[in-house]
Design a protein around this motif. Structure first.
Motif, PDB file in Angstrom:
ATOM      1  N   ASN A 361       0.817  -1.217   0.000  1.00 20.31           N
ATOM      2  CA  ASN A 361       0.000   0.000   0.000  1.00 20.31           C
ATOM      3  C   ASN A 361       0.851   1.268   0.000  1.00 20.31           C
ATOM      4  OD1 ASN A 361       0.981  -0.361   2.571  1.00 20.31           O
ATOM      5  ND2 ASN A 361      -0.946   0.132   3.607  1.00 20.31           N
ATOM      6  N   ALA A 362       2.158   1.132   0.208  1.00 21.67           N
ATOM      7  CA  ALA A 362       3.034   2.307   0.191  1.00 21.67           C
ATOM      8  C   ALA A 362       3.575   2.606  -1.197  1.00 21.67           C
ATOM      9  CB  ALA A 362       4.197   2.096   1.153  1.00 21.67           C
ATOM     10  N   ILE A 363       3.341   1.707  -2.153  1.00 21.69           N
ATOM     11  CA  ILE A 363       3.951   1.876  -3.472  1.00 21.69           C
ATOM     12  C   ILE A 363       3.369   3.065  -4.224  1.00 21.69           C
ATOM     13  CG2 ILE A 363       4.358   0.797  -5.708  1.00 21.69           C
ATOM     14  CD1 ILE A 363       6.012  -0.318  -3.374  1.00 21.69           C
ATOM     15  N   GLU A 364       2.037   3.221  -4.229  1.00 21.50           N
ATOM     16  CA  GLU A 364       1.454   4.342  -4.970  1.00 21.50           C
ATOM     17  C   GLU A 364       1.849   5.694  -4.373  1.00 21.50           C
ATOM     18  OE1 GLU A 364      -2.938   6.079  -6.160  1.00 21.50           O
ATOM     19  OE2 GLU A 364      -2.612   3.895  -6.274  1.00 21.50           O
ATOM     20  N   PRO A 365       1.790   5.887  -3.034  1.00 22.17           N
ATOM     21  CA  PRO A 365       2.290   7.159  -2.486  1.00 22.17           C
ATOM     22  C   PRO A 365       3.766   7.404  -2.804  1.00 22.17           C
ATOM     23  CG  PRO A 365       0.957   6.018  -0.856  1.00 22.17           C
ATOM     24  CD  PRO A 365       1.143   5.064  -1.992  1.00 22.17           C
ATOM     25  N   LEU A 366       4.571   6.342  -2.789  1.00 21.82           N
ATOM     26  CA  LEU A 366       5.975   6.501  -3.157  1.00 21.82           C
ATOM     27  C   LEU A 366       6.096   6.933  -4.608  1.00 21.82           C
ATOM     28  CD1 LEU A 366       9.036   6.145  -2.966  1.00 21.82           C
ATOM     29  CD2 LEU A 366       8.694   3.684  -3.358  1.00 21.82           C
ATOM     30  N   ALA A 367       5.348   6.290  -5.492  1.00 23.90           N
ATOM     31  CA  ALA A 367       5.391   6.654  -6.909  1.00 23.90           C
ATOM     32  C   ALA A 367       4.988   8.109  -7.114  1.00 23.90           C
ATOM     33  CB  ALA A 367       4.487   5.727  -7.709  1.00 23.90           C
ATOM     34  N   THR A 368       4.003   8.573  -6.352  1.00 19.14           N
ATOM     35  CA  THR A 368       3.580   9.976  -6.448  1.00 19.14           C
ATOM     36  C   THR A 368       4.709  10.913  -6.061  1.00 19.14           C
ATOM     37  OG1 THR A 368       1.287   9.363  -5.948  1.00 19.14           O
ATOM     38  CG2 THR A 368       1.897  11.665  -5.645  1.00 19.14           C
ATOM     39  N   ALA A 369       5.387  10.602  -4.948  1.00 20.45           N
ATOM     40  CA  ALA A 369       6.492  11.447  -4.496  1.00 20.45           C
ATOM     41  C   ALA A 369       7.637  11.447  -5.502  1.00 20.45           C
ATOM     42  CB  ALA A 369       6.982  10.965  -3.131  1.00 20.45           C
ATOM     43  N   LEU A 370       7.948  10.306  -6.060  1.00 20.80           N
ATOM     44  CA  LEU A 370       9.024  10.224  -7.039  1.00 20.80           C
ATOM     45  C   LEU A 370       8.676  10.993  -8.310  1.00 20.80           C
ATOM     46  CD1 LEU A 370       9.949   6.436  -6.681  1.00 20.80           C
ATOM     47  CD2 LEU A 370      11.276   8.377  -5.832  1.00 20.80           C
ATOM     48  N   ALA A 371       7.420  10.908  -8.726  1.00 16.28           N
ATOM     49  CA  ALA A 371       6.998  11.569  -9.965  1.00 16.28           C
ATOM     50  C   ALA A 371       6.963  13.084  -9.822  1.00 16.28           C
ATOM     51  CB  ALA A 371       5.629  11.050 -10.390  1.00 16.28           C
ATOM     52  N   THR A 372       6.565  13.571  -8.659  1.00 18.02           N
ATOM     53  CA  THR A 372       6.396  15.015  -8.486  1.00 18.02           C
ATOM     54  C   THR A 372       7.662  15.719  -8.013  1.00 18.02           C
ATOM     55  OG1 THR A 372       5.557  14.625  -6.233  1.00 18.02           O
ATOM     56  CG2 THR A 372       3.928  14.822  -8.004  1.00 18.02           C
ATOM     57  N   HIS A 374      11.156  13.976  -7.816  1.00 20.39           N
ATOM     58  CA  HIS A 374      12.481  13.383  -8.025  1.00 20.39           C
ATOM     59  C   HIS A 374      12.726  12.878  -9.437  1.00 20.39           C
ATOM     60  CE1 HIS A 374      13.158  13.792  -3.769  1.00 20.39           C
ATOM     61  NE2 HIS A 374      12.059  13.104  -3.503  1.00 20.39           N
ATOM     62  N   GLY A 375      12.046  13.434 -10.435  1.00 19.14           N
ATOM     63  CA  GLY A 375      12.363  13.141 -11.822  1.00 19.14           C
ATOM     64  C   GLY A 375      12.141  11.707 -12.239  1.00 19.14           C
ATOM     65  N   LEU A 376      11.065  11.080 -11.749  1.00 19.08           N
ATOM     66  CA  LEU A 376      10.802   9.699 -12.077  1.00 19.08           C
ATOM     67  C   LEU A 376      10.665   9.488 -13.586  1.00 19.08           C
ATOM     68  CD1 LEU A 376      10.010   6.766 -11.205  1.00 19.08           C
ATOM     69  CD2 LEU A 376       7.632   7.552 -11.265  1.00 19.08           C
ATOM     70  N   ALA A 377      11.364   8.482 -14.106  1.00 17.39           N
ATOM     71  CA  ALA A 377      11.148   8.027 -15.478  1.00 17.39           C
ATOM     72  C   ALA A 377      10.287   6.769 -15.454  1.00 17.39           C
ATOM     73  CB  ALA A 377      12.478   7.767 -16.173  1.00 17.39           C
ATOM     74  N   THR A 378      10.754   5.706 -14.792  1.00 21.12           N
ATOM     75  CA  THR A 378       9.976   4.480 -14.675  1.00 21.12           C
ATOM     76  C   THR A 378      10.202   3.850 -13.308  1.00 21.12           C
ATOM     77  OG1 THR A 378      11.761   3.123 -15.606  1.00 21.12           O
ATOM     78  CG2 THR A 378      10.117   3.972 -17.149  1.00 21.12           C
ATOM     79  N   LEU A 379       9.191   3.134 -12.855  1.00 23.71           N
ATOM     80  CA  LEU A 379       9.281   2.370 -11.605  1.00 23.71           C
ATOM     81  C   LEU A 379       8.523   1.063 -11.809  1.00 23.71           C
ATOM     82  CD1 LEU A 379       9.805   1.891  -8.569  1.00 23.71           C
ATOM     83  CD2 LEU A 379       7.718   3.212  -8.104  1.00 23.71           C
ATOM     84  N   LEU A 380       9.220  -0.056 -11.695  1.00 27.68           N
ATOM     85  CA  LEU A 380       8.596  -1.377 -11.751  1.00 27.68           C
ATOM     86  C   LEU A 380       8.733  -2.018 -10.377  1.00 27.68           C
ATOM     87  CD1 LEU A 380       7.265  -3.761 -13.222  1.00 27.68           C
ATOM     88  CD2 LEU A 380       9.568  -4.544 -13.846  1.00 27.68           C
ATOM     89  N   THR A 381       7.605  -2.369  -9.784  1.00 27.90           N
ATOM     90  CA  THR A 381       7.574  -2.997  -8.467  1.00 27.90           C
ATOM     91  C   THR A 381       7.154  -4.450  -8.624  1.00 27.90           C
ATOM     92  OG1 THR A 381       6.935  -0.890  -7.469  1.00 27.90           O
ATOM     93  CG2 THR A 381       6.614  -2.875  -6.140  1.00 27.90           C
ATOM     94  N   SER A 382       7.854  -5.351  -7.956  1.00 25.34           N
ATOM     95  CA  SER A 382       7.516  -6.770  -8.033  1.00 25.34           C
ATOM     96  C   SER A 382       7.768  -7.437  -6.689  1.00 25.34           C
ATOM     97  CB  SER A 382       8.319  -7.464  -9.144  1.00 25.34           C
ATOM     98  OG  SER A 382       9.703  -7.276  -8.950  1.00 25.34           O
ATOM     99  N   LEU A 383       7.239  -8.642  -6.560  1.00 24.91           N
ATOM    100  CA  LEU A 383       7.348  -9.415  -5.320  1.00 24.91           C
ATOM    101  C   LEU A 383       7.792 -10.822  -5.689  1.00 24.91           C
ATOM    102  CD1 LEU A 383       6.716  -8.917  -2.259  1.00 24.91           C
ATOM    103  CD2 LEU A 383       4.498  -9.998  -2.681  1.00 24.91           C
ATOM    104  N   ARG A 384       8.665 -11.408  -4.861  1.00 22.74           N
ATOM    105  CA  ARG A 384       9.141 -12.749  -5.158  1.00 22.74           C
ATOM    106  C   ARG A 384       9.304 -13.549  -3.876  1.00 22.74           C
ATOM    107  NH1 ARG A 384      15.241 -12.627  -7.272  1.00 22.74           N
ATOM    108  NH2 ARG A 384      14.663 -14.800  -7.618  1.00 22.74           N
ATOM    109  N   THR A 385       9.259 -14.861  -4.024  1.00 24.33           N
ATOM    110  CA  THR A 385       9.573 -15.766  -2.922  1.00 24.33           C
ATOM    111  C   THR A 385      11.080 -15.936  -2.894  1.00 24.33           C
ATOM    112  OG1 THR A 385       7.474 -16.932  -3.166  1.00 24.33           O
ATOM    113  CG2 THR A 385       9.231 -18.082  -2.005  1.00 24.33           C
TER     114      THR A 385
END
Length: 466
Positions: A361-372, A374-385
């Motif tokens: 649930n923290a990923i979207e707020p983080l993406a917002t902060a990065l985009a507004t 810190h010059g975000l170009a791309t962010l890919l979030t994933s989860l693994r075992t």
């Protein structure tokens, strides 16, 4: 016995203490320096290096020695003095242990591994004139061919030390592969894993029953034409080793972020803030420390890493950052000067146990902060075992499953906003940031359903059209 021996001391080894350590081989051995005096070598009478000792490093970061030595160790601040013994001479390993043991005895420290510690004089009994002269001047490299630099590591966890980083730079400059050979009990840190990305560089596992295999792909290997290469059948297909495919699940997971930012190249630019923001959102704290190799020894400072990157420009700068001991978090970043400005390519991994929930649930707020901010170009979030401690074992691990993709507003405009906002097969993106120039955030799942890869592939295919 391992060929790497480390002295951990509460005070910096002074010249007299180092000289006492170098007397481990008695008066018949010589001393040499390389790397502009940063490496001291204990040498045989004919001048060949037996033990190479790197300049001591002051490690401030709590938990860093325990993380890298894979066992309880003195917490920082502590002076880390690493000695690497030649694998060509039988006495070299004991010489390294005696050097480290003497430092620890004089300064009240400890030695890793503990069984290597001694203060005995180790006479050179091997007839070194019968031992081939090494063809490499790089202390970390054990075998050098026209195509490959081979490093032998017999330690539970193989970090990207300055030894290995130097070996990688030297090999790359000479258009050689770097191949690290370990026993099957070894694991890699994520920075070491990143350094081996791209064949023919490899992690070569030497298994007593299964021979050699690739610790990342599982391919059975053999030594051919001066390098480790896959054994192929008549159809040209490589086979996976049985030991690689044996997996025991633990229920632990890793949250992975692949983040790229782009900034104008101006004098006011401060690097590292995007990474710092990601740590704050996901761990409630900034990185604990950073460095250009392991162990991570410098307290976190965006200003210092910016100054380093600026001093190295236009050459790229690579660095690693770690979090607090109670929350496994490890990042690598590469800063590159491009025609478009200054880019940061960041990979951040966080580990979670069976009783811990990754903060999706923290990923979207983080993406917002990065985009507004810190010059975000791309962010890919994933989860693994995978392991909570973020180390890489030599067996099959499940691939990550995508959770979300975020495009910064410049990427959206480059693609065409109308097309980016309406992928025909979904998912519907959320607008982030400024309404007139929004970033787009595409939710892909909870990181548990492999079918999310199909959705991700349809989305990226759509975004690349036009």
């Amino acid at each position: 016995m391992t060929k790497d021996v480390i002295a951990l001391t509460p005070t910096m080894p002074d010249l007299n203490t180092v000289l006492a350590g170098l007397y481990a081989g008695g008066p018949d051995l010589g001393v040499n320096t390389t790397a502009d005096g940063a490496v001291v070598q204990l040498c045989a009478p004919d001048g060949r290096p037996l033990v190479s000792v790197e300049a001591p490093i002051l490690v401030h970061i709590p938990g860093e020695t325990t993380r890298l030595l894979d066992c309880p160790a003195p917490d920082g601040p502590v002076w880390w003095t690493e000695a690497r013994a030649s694998t060509a001479v039988a006495e070299a390993g004991r010489l390294a242990g005696s050097f480290a043991g003497r430092l620890a005895t004089v300064l009240g420290g400890t030695v890793w591994p503990p069984e290597a510690a001694t203060t005995d004089v180790v006479p050179l009994t091997t007839d070194v004139t019968a031992v081939p002269v090494p063809t490499t001047a790089t202390p970390a490299v054990d075998v050098l061919t026209t195509t490959t630099a081979v490093v032998i590591q017999d330690r539970p966890l193989v970090p990207l030390t300055s030894w290995l980083a130097d070996a990688l730079r030297t090999a790359t400059a000479a258009d050689r592969a770097l191949q690290i050979v370990t026993p099957p009990t070894a694991r890699l840190t994520l920075p070491t894993r990143t350094a081996l990305r791209g064949l023919p560089s490899r992690w070569v596992v030497q298994h007593p029953e299964h021979g050699y295999y690739d610790g990342l792909s599982g391919a059975i290997l053999h030594w051919k034409n001066g390098t480790f290469t896959p054994v192929r059948d008549n159809n040209g297909t490589a086979q996976a080793a049985e030991a690689f495919e044996t997996v025991t699940g633990t229920g632990e997971r890793q949250l992975l972020l692949a983040l790229r930012t782009r900034h104008p190249a101006d004098t006011d630019l401060v690097l590292g803030r995007a990474l710092e923001t990601a740590f704050h959102h996901l761990t409630d704290a900034p990185p604990a420390g950073w460095s250009t190799a392991e162990p991570v020894n410098l307290p976190w400072s965006t200003r210092q890493l910016t100054d380093l990157a600026r001093s190295r420009a236009p050459q790229p700068t690579w660095l690693v950052a770690v979090g607090r001991p109670d929350r496994p978090a490890l990042a690598t970043a590469r800063v590159t000067r491009t025609p478009a400005g200054v880019e940061e390519d960041i990979t951040l991994a966080l580990g979670y146990g069976t009783d811990e929930t990754p903060p999706l649930n923290a990923i979207e707020p983080l993406a917002t902060a990065l985009a507004t901010e810190h010059g975000l170009a791309t962010l890919l979030t994933s989860l693994r075992t995978a392991r909570r401690d973020l180390t890489v074992p030599p067996h099959l691990e499940a691939p990550p499953i995508p959770v979300a993709l975020t495009l910064g507003h410049n990427e959206v405009e480059h693609i065409d906003r109308t097309r980016a906002e309406h992928p025909p097969l979904g998912p519907t993106p959320t607008r982030l940031g400024h309404p007139a120039r929004p970033a787009l955030h595409y939710p892909l799942g909870e990181g548990t359903d492999p079918r999310s890869w199909v959705t991700f592939q349809h989305l990226t295919r759509h975004l690349k059209q036009g």
